[in-house]
Write a protein that holds these residues in place. Structure first.
Motif, PDB file in Angstrom:
ATOM      1  N   LEU A 104      67.800  75.068 120.141  1.00 58.63           N
ATOM      2  CA  LEU A 104      69.007  74.686 119.362  1.00 58.63           C
ATOM      3  C   LEU A 104      70.343  74.076 120.133  1.00 58.63           C
ATOM      4  O   LEU A 104      70.819  73.255 119.713  1.00 58.63           O
ATOM      5  CB  LEU A 104      69.412  76.310 118.784  1.00 58.63           C
ATOM      6  N   GLU A 105      70.359  74.601 121.480  1.00 57.58           N
ATOM      7  CA  GLU A 105      71.241  73.877 122.320  1.00 57.58           C
ATOM      8  C   GLU A 105      71.251  72.794 122.653  1.00 57.58           C
ATOM      9  O   GLU A 105      72.018  71.720 122.706  1.00 57.58           O
ATOM     10  CB  GLU A 105      71.450  74.925 123.535  1.00 57.58           C
ATOM     11  N   TRP A 106      69.781  72.300 122.911  1.00 56.52           N
ATOM     12  CA  TRP A 106      69.534  70.799 123.095  1.00 56.52           C
ATOM     13  C   TRP A 106      69.746  69.920 121.931  1.00 56.52           C
ATOM     14  O   TRP A 106      70.281  68.913 121.912  1.00 56.52           O
ATOM     15  CB  TRP A 106      68.069  70.884 123.692  1.00 56.52           C
ATOM     16  N   SER A 107      69.665  70.412 120.918  1.00 54.55           N
ATOM     17  CA  SER A 107      69.585  69.653 119.620  1.00 54.55           C
ATOM     18  C   SER A 107      71.087  69.614 119.288  1.00 54.55           C
ATOM     19  O   SER A 107      71.626  68.381 119.040  1.00 54.55           O
ATOM     20  CB  SER A 107      69.172  70.548 118.306  1.00 54.55           C
ATOM     21  N   ARG A 108      72.012  70.451 119.662  1.00 58.14           N
ATOM     22  CA  ARG A 108      73.425  70.472 119.508  1.00 58.14           C
ATOM     23  C   ARG A 108      74.047  69.383 120.371  1.00 58.14           C
ATOM     24  O   ARG A 108      74.899  68.559 119.879  1.00 58.14           O
ATOM     25  CB  ARG A 108      73.991  71.989 119.781  1.00 58.14           C
ATOM     26  N   LEU A 109      73.678  69.218 121.623  1.00 56.09           N
ATOM     27  CA  LEU A 109      74.059  68.334 122.513  1.00 56.09           C
ATOM     28  C   LEU A 109      73.445  66.718 122.232  1.00 56.09           C
ATOM     29  O   LEU A 109      74.217  65.934 122.728  1.00 56.09           O
ATOM     30  CB  LEU A 109      73.799  68.851 123.954  1.00 56.09           C
ATOM     31  N   ASN A 110      72.256  66.896 121.899  1.00 52.98           N
ATOM     32  CA  ASN A 110      71.531  65.491 121.729  1.00 52.98           C
ATOM     33  C   ASN A 110      71.282  64.923 120.350  1.00 52.98           C
ATOM     34  O   ASN A 110      71.382  63.924 120.319  1.00 52.98           O
ATOM     35  CB  ASN A 110      70.253  65.548 122.564  1.00 52.98           C
ATOM     36  N   CYS A 111      71.178  65.946 119.422  1.00 55.14           N
ATOM     37  CA  CYS A 111      70.871  65.210 118.011  1.00 55.14           C
ATOM     38  C   CYS A 111      71.081  66.206 117.073  1.00 55.14           C
ATOM     39  O   CYS A 111      70.453  66.763 116.397  1.00 55.14           O
ATOM     40  CB  CYS A 111      69.199  64.863 117.983  1.00 55.14           C
ATOM     41  N   PRO A 112      72.465  66.332 116.544  1.00 55.31           N
ATOM     42  CA  PRO A 112      72.943  67.387 115.962  1.00 55.31           C
ATOM     43  C   PRO A 112      72.504  67.118 114.350  1.00 55.31           C
ATOM     44  O   PRO A 112      72.958  68.104 113.647  1.00 55.31           O
ATOM     45  CB  PRO A 112      74.378  67.380 116.309  1.00 55.31           C
ATOM     46  N   ALA A 113      72.311  65.954 114.062  1.00 51.51           N
ATOM     47  CA  ALA A 113      72.329  65.720 112.690  1.00 51.51           C
ATOM     48  C   ALA A 113      70.527  65.644 112.325  1.00 51.51           C
ATOM     49  O   ALA A 113      70.316  65.512 111.158  1.00 51.51           O
ATOM     50  CB  ALA A 113      72.442  64.109 112.530  1.00 51.51           C
ATOM     51  N   THR A 114      69.910  66.020 113.265  1.00 51.22           N
ATOM     52  CA  THR A 114      68.272  66.068 113.094  1.00 51.22           C
ATOM     53  C   THR A 114      67.865  67.147 112.341  1.00 51.22           C
ATOM     54  O   THR A 114      68.073  68.450 112.827  1.00 51.22           O
ATOM     55  CB  THR A 114      67.562  65.934 114.496  1.00 51.22           C
ATOM     56  N   PRO A 115      67.019  67.265 111.163  1.00 51.79           N
ATOM     57  CA  PRO A 115      66.708  68.602 110.605  1.00 51.79           C
ATOM     58  C   PRO A 115      65.890  69.308 111.452  1.00 51.79           C
ATOM     59  O   PRO A 115      65.066  68.916 112.066  1.00 51.79           O
ATOM     60  CB  PRO A 115      66.182  68.188 109.457  1.00 51.79           C
ATOM     61  N   ILE A 116      66.171  70.665 111.503  1.00 47.20           N
ATOM     62  CA  ILE A 116      65.110  71.562 112.150  1.00 47.20           C
ATOM     63  C   ILE A 116      64.612  72.560 111.047  1.00 47.20           C
ATOM     64  O   ILE A 116      65.216  73.271 110.369  1.00 47.20           O
ATOM     65  CB  ILE A 116      66.113  72.304 113.355  1.00 47.20           C
ATOM     66  N   ILE A 117      63.337  72.738 111.317  1.00 50.05           N
ATOM     67  CA  ILE A 117      62.346  73.815 110.379  1.00 50.05           C
ATOM     68  C   ILE A 117      61.865  74.809 111.405  1.00 50.05           C
ATOM     69  O   ILE A 117      61.065  74.475 112.371  1.00 50.05           O
ATOM     70  CB  ILE A 117      61.443  73.173 109.622  1.00 50.05           C
ATOM     71  N   ILE A 118      62.116  75.789 111.406  1.00 47.61           N
ATOM     72  CA  ILE A 118      61.844  77.153 112.209  1.00 47.61           C
ATOM     73  C   ILE A 118      61.001  77.893 111.372  1.00 47.61           C
ATOM     74  O   ILE A 118      61.416  78.480 110.497  1.00 47.61           O
ATOM     75  CB  ILE A 118      62.997  77.935 112.690  1.00 47.61           C
ATOM     76  N   THR A 119      59.733  78.251 111.949  1.00 46.36           N
ATOM     77  CA  THR A 119      59.020  79.529 111.495  1.00 46.36           C
ATOM     78  C   THR A 119      59.172  80.828 111.902  1.00 46.36           C
ATOM     79  O   THR A 119      59.649  81.004 113.284  1.00 46.36           O
ATOM     80  CB  THR A 119      57.514  79.291 111.774  1.00 46.36           C
ATOM     81  N   LEU A 155      70.448  83.171 115.515  1.00 49.33           N
ATOM     82  CA  LEU A 155      71.018  82.204 116.203  1.00 49.33           C
ATOM     83  C   LEU A 155      71.208  80.786 115.583  1.00 49.33           C
ATOM     84  O   LEU A 155      72.119  80.095 115.503  1.00 49.33           O
ATOM     85  CB  LEU A 155      70.012  81.990 117.552  1.00 49.33           C
ATOM     86  N   ALA A 156      69.972  80.675 114.687  1.00 53.36           N
ATOM     87  CA  ALA A 156      69.885  79.368 113.883  1.00 53.36           C
ATOM     88  C   ALA A 156      71.080  79.262 113.039  1.00 53.36           C
ATOM     89  O   ALA A 156      71.938  78.301 112.825  1.00 53.36           O
ATOM     90  CB  ALA A 156      68.733  79.511 113.252  1.00 53.36           C
ATOM     91  N   LYS A 157      71.450  80.482 112.408  1.00 51.40           N
ATOM     92  CA  LYS A 157      72.654  80.483 111.251  1.00 51.40           C
ATOM     93  C   LYS A 157      74.030  80.218 112.350  1.00 51.40           C
ATOM     94  O   LYS A 157      75.005  79.733 111.524  1.00 51.40           O
ATOM     95  CB  LYS A 157      72.404  81.832 110.712  1.00 51.40           C
ATOM     96  N   SER A 158      74.106  80.853 113.489  1.00 50.31           N
ATOM     97  CA  SER A 158      75.191  80.568 113.947  1.00 50.31           C
ATOM     98  C   SER A 158      75.513  79.167 114.438  1.00 50.31           C
ATOM     99  O   SER A 158      76.611  78.623 114.246  1.00 50.31           O
ATOM    100  CB  SER A 158      75.283  81.412 115.529  1.00 50.31           C
ATOM    101  N   TYR A 159      74.366  78.532 115.008  1.00 53.97           N
ATOM    102  CA  TYR A 159      74.477  76.959 115.113  1.00 53.97           C
ATOM    103  C   TYR A 159      74.705  76.348 113.869  1.00 53.97           C
ATOM    104  O   TYR A 159      75.351  75.161 113.804  1.00 53.97           O
ATOM    105  CB  TYR A 159      73.185  76.499 115.925  1.00 53.97           C
ATOM    106  N   CYS A 160      74.310  76.690 112.809  1.00 51.93           N
ATOM    107  CA  CYS A 160      74.732  75.862 111.472  1.00 51.93           C
ATOM    108  C   CYS A 160      76.130  76.111 111.268  1.00 51.93           C
ATOM    109  O   CYS A 160      76.761  75.265 110.884  1.00 51.93           O
ATOM    110  CB  CYS A 160      73.850  76.708 110.251  1.00 51.93           C
ATOM    111  N   GLN A 161      76.553  77.214 111.221  1.00 50.45           N
ATOM    112  CA  GLN A 161      77.940  77.634 110.914  1.00 50.45           C
ATOM    113  C   GLN A 161      79.085  77.094 111.834  1.00 50.45           C
ATOM    114  O   GLN A 161      79.954  76.526 111.441  1.00 50.45           O
ATOM    115  CB  GLN A 161      78.164  79.111 110.701  1.00 50.45           C
TER     116      GLN A 161
END
Length: 309
Positions: A104-119, A155-161
């Motif tokens: 999540l942190e790497w995505s925030r810093l490098n590709c915040p627009a890329t969709p993430i699907i979490i199982t 955590l995922a919801k926090s990074y969304c919000q």
């Protein structure tokens, strides 16, 4: 040119199925997770790149430099066994929470627009349910495994919000299929291969589970990618059908071609709910319809018998 898809845990049971499904559509797949994969096996699986290691900032950064932009990320890496989470909760926490937070942190810093699907898992719902469980149900996980999945979801919801990441979470119920060398169906095949006509199991046999074949899981995850949002879309992954453990034994035994006598100890494992069945109304809204019925149990038996000859 189509951007590659990144799958963490691509060498796992669900990861391999998802990789094959996506690569069959002509979409390149890049994977990261544990386990060495020979180059020839990578090609057969459908992986254009594979990193054998933790899902952490360093490995993700290296992949990002090598590949560039990802179309989307499927995060399948994490703890995968309730029993082992009791034996080693710290290891399960590392695999699920630490790895998830790094992604999540790497995505925030490098590709915040890329969709993430979490199982995630139905284990987040805990115990005490008597009917279909909706996504709005209060999460009361009992096992460390379920608790860690719930933390990852939070955590995922926090990074969304807070950071605008677009995420979807799939809470998977009882996933099974050819190639899974653990859990009830595989254990039954092992018992039947050495059976003297009687099978003994723990519990009562009345426990209800919602069994979903791994090919249907891959289908659900692919559909969920189009519903990633800053609201953190959550969907159950099940068929909406409860099948008792005793009935699963009978189905597997029938596929095996054996008549067996069942004996249950009456003792339940820690954190083992009486009923876990999905409310599937939300999954229907994203056009998900499972295609594998109870006939999937025979497919597993056929696979087991073919590889154990």
């Amino acid at each position: 040119m189509v951007n590659p898809v990144l799958i963490t845990g691509a060498n796992g049971f669900i990861g391999r199925q998802l990789t094959r499904s996506i690569s069959a559509m002509g979409i390149p797949v890049v994977g990261i997770g544990h386990g060495a994969i020979a180059p020839g096996d990578q090609k057969k699986l459908g992986l254009s790149e594979w990193v054998n290691g933790d899902v952490d900032h360093a490995n993700l950064q290296e992949l990002g430099k090598r590949i560039g932009r990802f179309e989307c990320v499927f995060h399948l890496a994490g703890g995968s066994h309730v029993g082992r989470s009791f034996q080693n909760p710290a290891e399960d926490f590392h695999r699920t929470v630490t790895a998830g937070s790094q992604l999540l942190e790497w995505s925030r810093l490098n590709c915040p627009a890329t969709p993430i699907i979490i199982t995630s898992s139905a284990a987040v719902y805990g115990t005490g349910h008597s009917g279909p469980i909706s996504e709005e149900t209060l999460l009361t996980p009992f096992s460390p495994y379920g608790a860690h999945k719930a933390i990852l979801e939070s955590l995922a919801k926090s990074y969304c919000q807070n950071f605008g990441l677009k995420i979807a979470v799939a809470r998977l119920f009882s996933v099974y299929g050819e190639g899974l060398e653990k859990q009830l169906v595989f254990d039954l095949c092992q018992k039947l291969s050495h059976s003297n006509g009687e099978i003994q199991l723990g519990g009562t046999g009345d426990e209800l589970r919602d069994w979903i074949h791994v090919t249907d899981v891959a289908k659900l995850l692919w559909l969920a990618k189009d519903h990633c949002s800053t609201d953190c879309f959550v969907v159950n992954g099940g068929r909406g059908v409860g099948t008792s453990v005793a009935d699963v034994v009978r189905l597997v035994a029938a596929a095996w071609g054996s008549e067996v006598r069942l004996a249950f100890s009456g003792d339940s494992r820690r954190g083992d709910p009486q009923s876990l069945v999905a409310d599937v109304q939300r999954s229907k809204t994203i056009a998900f319809e499972p295609s594998v019925s109870e006939a999937g149990f025979k497919r597993v038996v056929d696979w087991y018998q073919s590889v154990r000859k």
